[in-house]
Design a protein around this motif. Structure first.
Motif, PDB file in Angstrom:
ATOM      1  N   UNK A 166       0.827  -1.197   0.000  1.00 14.46           N
ATOM      2  CA  UNK A 166       0.000   0.000   0.000  1.00 14.46           C
ATOM      3  C   UNK A 166       0.866   1.254   0.000  1.00 14.46           C
ATOM      4  N   UNK A 167       0.360   2.354  -0.589  1.00 15.15           N
ATOM      5  CA  UNK A 167       1.110   3.610  -0.543  1.00 15.15           C
ATOM      6  C   UNK A 167       1.122   4.171   0.866  1.00 15.15           C
ATOM      7  N   UNK A 168       2.033   5.049   1.182  1.00 13.56           N
ATOM      8  CA  UNK A 168       2.082   5.610   2.535  1.00 13.56           C
ATOM      9  C   UNK A 168       0.874   6.490   2.803  1.00 13.56           C
ATOM     10  N   UNK A 169       0.570   6.682   4.063  1.00 14.24           N
ATOM     11  CA  UNK A 169      -0.503   7.597   4.441  1.00 14.24           C
ATOM     12  C   UNK A 169      -0.037   9.014   4.140  1.00 14.24           C
ATOM     13  N   UNK A 170      -0.754   9.696   3.262  1.00 18.43           N
ATOM     14  CA  UNK A 170      -0.321  11.002   2.785  1.00 18.43           C
ATOM     15  C   UNK A 170      -0.432  12.045   3.897  1.00 18.43           C
ATOM     16  N   UNK A 171       0.637  12.775   4.081  1.00 19.35           N
ATOM     17  CA  UNK A 171       0.656  13.838   5.073  1.00 19.35           C
ATOM     18  C   UNK A 171       0.953  15.162   4.375  1.00 19.35           C
ATOM     19  N   UNK A 172       0.108  16.154   4.614  1.00 21.43           N
ATOM     20  CA  UNK A 172       0.356  17.482   4.046  1.00 21.43           C
ATOM     21  C   UNK A 172       1.268  18.253   4.986  1.00 21.43           C
ATOM     22  N   UNK A 173       2.280  18.886   4.429  1.00 21.51           N
ATOM     23  CA  UNK A 173       3.252  19.625   5.242  1.00 21.51           C
ATOM     24  C   UNK A 173       3.106  21.135   5.077  1.00 21.51           C
ATOM     25  N   UNK A 174       1.958  21.573   4.557  1.00 17.26           N
ATOM     26  CA  UNK A 174       1.714  23.007   4.395  1.00 17.26           C
ATOM     27  C   UNK A 174       0.469  23.394   5.191  1.00 17.26           C
ATOM     28  N   UNK A 219      -1.299  25.146  -1.294  1.00 12.30           N
ATOM     29  CA  UNK A 219      -2.055  24.034  -1.897  1.00 12.30           C
ATOM     30  C   UNK A 219      -1.871  22.729  -1.125  1.00 12.30           C
ATOM     31  N   UNK A 220      -2.976  22.111  -0.773  1.00 10.18           N
ATOM     32  CA  UNK A 220      -2.968  20.818  -0.098  1.00 10.18           C
ATOM     33  C   UNK A 220      -3.555  19.763  -1.028  1.00 10.18           C
ATOM     34  N   UNK A 221      -3.171  18.499  -0.861  1.00 12.26           N
ATOM     35  CA  UNK A 221      -3.711  17.451  -1.730  1.00 12.26           C
ATOM     36  C   UNK A 221      -5.174  17.180  -1.438  1.00 12.26           C
ATOM     37  N   UNK A 222      -5.935  16.776  -2.444  1.00 10.71           N
ATOM     38  CA  UNK A 222      -7.335  16.421  -2.194  1.00 10.71           C
ATOM     39  C   UNK A 222      -7.411  15.156  -1.347  1.00 10.71           C
ATOM     40  N   UNK A 223      -8.454  15.038  -0.563  1.00  7.77           N
ATOM     41  CA  UNK A 223      -8.626  13.855   0.284  1.00  7.77           C
ATOM     42  C   UNK A 223      -8.785  12.602  -0.563  1.00  7.77           C
ATOM     43  N   UNK A 224      -9.474  12.737  -1.676  1.00  9.07           N
ATOM     44  CA  UNK A 224      -9.673  11.621  -2.598  1.00  9.07           C
ATOM     45  C   UNK A 224      -9.335  12.079  -4.004  1.00  9.07           C
ATOM     46  N   UNK A 225      -8.728  11.193  -4.791  1.00  8.48           N
ATOM     47  CA  UNK A 225      -8.455  11.501  -6.184  1.00  8.48           C
ATOM     48  C   UNK A 225      -7.289  12.439  -6.382  1.00  8.48           C
ATOM     49  N   UNK A 226      -7.224  13.025  -7.582  1.00  3.73           N
ATOM     50  CA  UNK A 226      -6.089  13.864  -7.962  1.00  3.73           C
ATOM     51  C   UNK A 226      -6.554  15.059  -8.766  1.00  3.73           C
ATOM     52  N   UNK A 227      -5.935  16.212  -8.513  1.00  2.00           N
ATOM     53  CA  UNK A 227      -6.206  17.390  -9.330  1.00  2.00           C
ATOM     54  C   UNK A 227      -5.780  17.120 -10.777  1.00  2.00           C
ATOM     55  N   UNK A 234       5.844   9.570   2.849  1.00  2.00           N
ATOM     56  CA  UNK A 234       4.431   9.938   3.034  1.00  2.00           C
ATOM     57  C   UNK A 234       4.096  11.293   2.423  1.00  2.00           C
ATOM     58  N   UNK A 235       4.416  11.446   1.158  1.00  2.00           N
ATOM     59  CA  UNK A 235       4.214  12.723   0.464  1.00  2.00           C
ATOM     60  C   UNK A 235       3.215  12.553  -0.673  1.00  2.00           C
ATOM     61  N   UNK A 236       2.422  13.589  -0.963  1.00  4.30           N
ATOM     62  CA  UNK A 236       1.597  13.538  -2.173  1.00  4.30           C
ATOM     63  C   UNK A 236       2.479  13.613  -3.407  1.00  4.30           C
ATOM     64  N   UNK A 237       2.061  12.938  -4.457  1.00  7.49           N
ATOM     65  CA  UNK A 237       2.820  12.897  -5.713  1.00  7.49           C
ATOM     66  C   UNK A 237       2.100  13.701  -6.786  1.00  7.49           C
ATOM     67  N   UNK A 238       2.887  14.462  -7.533  1.00  5.71           N
ATOM     68  CA  UNK A 238       2.407  15.178  -8.712  1.00  5.71           C
ATOM     69  C   UNK A 238       3.132  14.645  -9.942  1.00  5.71           C
ATOM     70  N   UNK A 282      -5.048   6.886 -17.936  1.00  8.93           N
ATOM     71  CA  UNK A 282      -6.120   7.198 -16.984  1.00  8.93           C
ATOM     72  C   UNK A 282      -6.229   6.126 -15.914  1.00  8.93           C
ATOM     73  N   UNK A 283      -5.963   4.871 -16.272  1.00  6.48           N
ATOM     74  CA  UNK A 283      -5.998   3.786 -15.293  1.00  6.48           C
ATOM     75  C   UNK A 283      -4.751   3.801 -14.410  1.00  6.48           C
ATOM     76  N   UNK A 284      -3.593   3.933 -15.038  1.00  8.58           N
ATOM     77  CA  UNK A 284      -2.329   3.905 -14.298  1.00  8.58           C
ATOM     78  C   UNK A 284      -2.238   5.037 -13.280  1.00  8.58           C
ATOM     79  N   UNK A 285      -2.686   6.220 -13.660  1.00  7.80           N
ATOM     80  CA  UNK A 285      -2.531   7.400 -12.812  1.00  7.80           C
ATOM     81  C   UNK A 285      -3.514   7.436 -11.638  1.00  7.80           C
ATOM     82  N   UNK A 286      -4.455   6.502 -11.602  1.00  2.94           N
ATOM     83  CA  UNK A 286      -5.363   6.421 -10.452  1.00  2.94           C
ATOM     84  C   UNK A 286      -4.691   5.617  -9.333  1.00  2.94           C
ATOM     85  N   UNK A 287      -3.559   6.149  -8.919  1.00  6.48           N
ATOM     86  CA  UNK A 287      -2.783   5.576  -7.817  1.00  6.48           C
ATOM     87  C   UNK A 287      -3.067   6.425  -6.582  1.00  6.48           C
ATOM     88  N   UNK A 288      -3.376   5.821  -5.443  1.00  7.27           N
ATOM     89  CA  UNK A 288      -3.776   6.611  -4.264  1.00  7.27           C
ATOM     90  C   UNK A 288      -2.757   7.653  -3.816  1.00  7.27           C
TER      91      UNK A 288
END
Length: 332
Positions: A29-37, A43-51, A248-252, A274-280
């Protein structure tokens, strides 16, 4: 008695096997995302999905006045929705925000500002402090949340003359951040963005990482290559995502695009992406809609004139995963 013992032993073994599988899955599983701002400030990451965002080459649509967003809104019309993030490129000596940057920040979109660097050793020596402080004050004065991506693709050999070494790059990054901190700039999310290819077995992108305490978003530019051989995005970002999983960082995905050289397979490539990029762990994806820097069809990524590919990108952009703010979607 022996049969019962064997049955019990088998049951214990089965439970142990299930526990092992559970452990293996949790490790994957990916790490639990932590916002450091600061939420609501940077800008903070969305709780679900990706911008979903894009760099849109102005020549593709009517430019209009500098403060207008004609290129962006034209691109949005082709997708049937507004962008979450608008990507802009600025040179080291180029003041910002420009009028067009301000127009983005005053809209319902985030600004992703790619700020190209100068010689890292000049930065480390303090020779560029005035420029850095001016940019810091200008961004602070906007009062708007901004992504700043300083000197992306620093691991490319073509940039070695100004990046110098990984150690020089890291020192320069830390000095820039320290000066922004001194100027009390808290509306920036810092995006560290090498090439995805730099995480292959023979790459050295990880050597340029300034450290978890220095970076808010992990990022990579993921192009399938400059040739005509078909290569999907999963192959491009696989090694990078494996590296990112330990943090535990959000990925862009700071830049991605399907080259014109893929011709009739461009739409297929985008649907697989579109399928590949739907990574948590992936919390933002930015399409690079431009032919400006491409010398060959393998380096041109604009979807202009390719209706099939545009429709496929529209499908990606309007998938709920890539529309976390639930922005309105219009029909074509």
């Amino acid at each position: 008695m022996k049969a019962r013992t064997c049955a019990a032993t088998g049951m214990i073994a089965a439970v142990a096997a299930l526990l092992l599988v559970g452990c293996a899955d949790s490790e994957a599983d990916p790490p639990r995302i932590k916002s450091t701002v600061l939420p609501g400030v940077a800008p903070t990451p969305p709780a679900q999905g990706a911008y979903f965002g894009a760099f849109v080459e102005p020549s593709r649509f009517y430019r209009g006045k500098p403060g207008e967003l004609r290129a962006v809104t034209g691109f949005e019309a082709s997708l049937g929705r507004e962008l979450d993030v608008v990507h802009a490129f600025r040179e080291w000596e180029q003041p910002f925000p420009r009028e067009s940057d301000t127009a983005v920040m005053n809209s319902n979109r985030y600004l992703l500002l790619t700020w190209d660097g100068t010689d890292t050793r000049a930065i480390v020596s303090g020779g560029e402090d005035q420029v850095i402080r001016e940019r810091a004050r200008a961004i602070k004065a906007t009062g708007k949340p901004v992504f700043v991506r300083w000197q992306p693709e620093m691991d490319r050999s073509a940039l070695r003359s100004r990046v110098n070494s990984a150690a020089d790059y890291v020192s320069a990054w830390k000095r820039i951040r320290a000066l922004f901190l001194q100027e009390q700039v808290d509306n920036v999310a810092w995006v560290w963005c090498p090439t995805a290819a730099g995480f292959a077995a023979d790459g050295d992108a990880a050597d340029y990482y300034p450290g978890d305490e220095q970076v808010d978003w992990l990022c990579a530019d993921a192009y399938p290559g400059s040739g005509s051989d078909y290569r999907n995005v999963a192959e491009s970002i696989g090694a990078f995502m494996e590296w990112a999983k330990a943090r535990p960082k959000p990925v862009m995905v700071g830049e991605f695009g399907v080259p014109r050289s893929y011709a009739a397979r461009r739409a297929e490539w985008l649907r697989k992406a579109a399928q590949t990029l739907q990574n948590p762990q992936i919390k933002a994806v930015i399409y690079y809609d431009s032919d400006k820097t491409g010398r060959t069809a393998g380096q041109r990524y604009s979807l202009g004139g390719d209706q099939a590919a545009t429709s496929a990108l529209r499908e990606l952009a309007t998938t709920p995963y890539f529309n976390p703010r639930n922005l309105p979607v219009t029909s074509t």
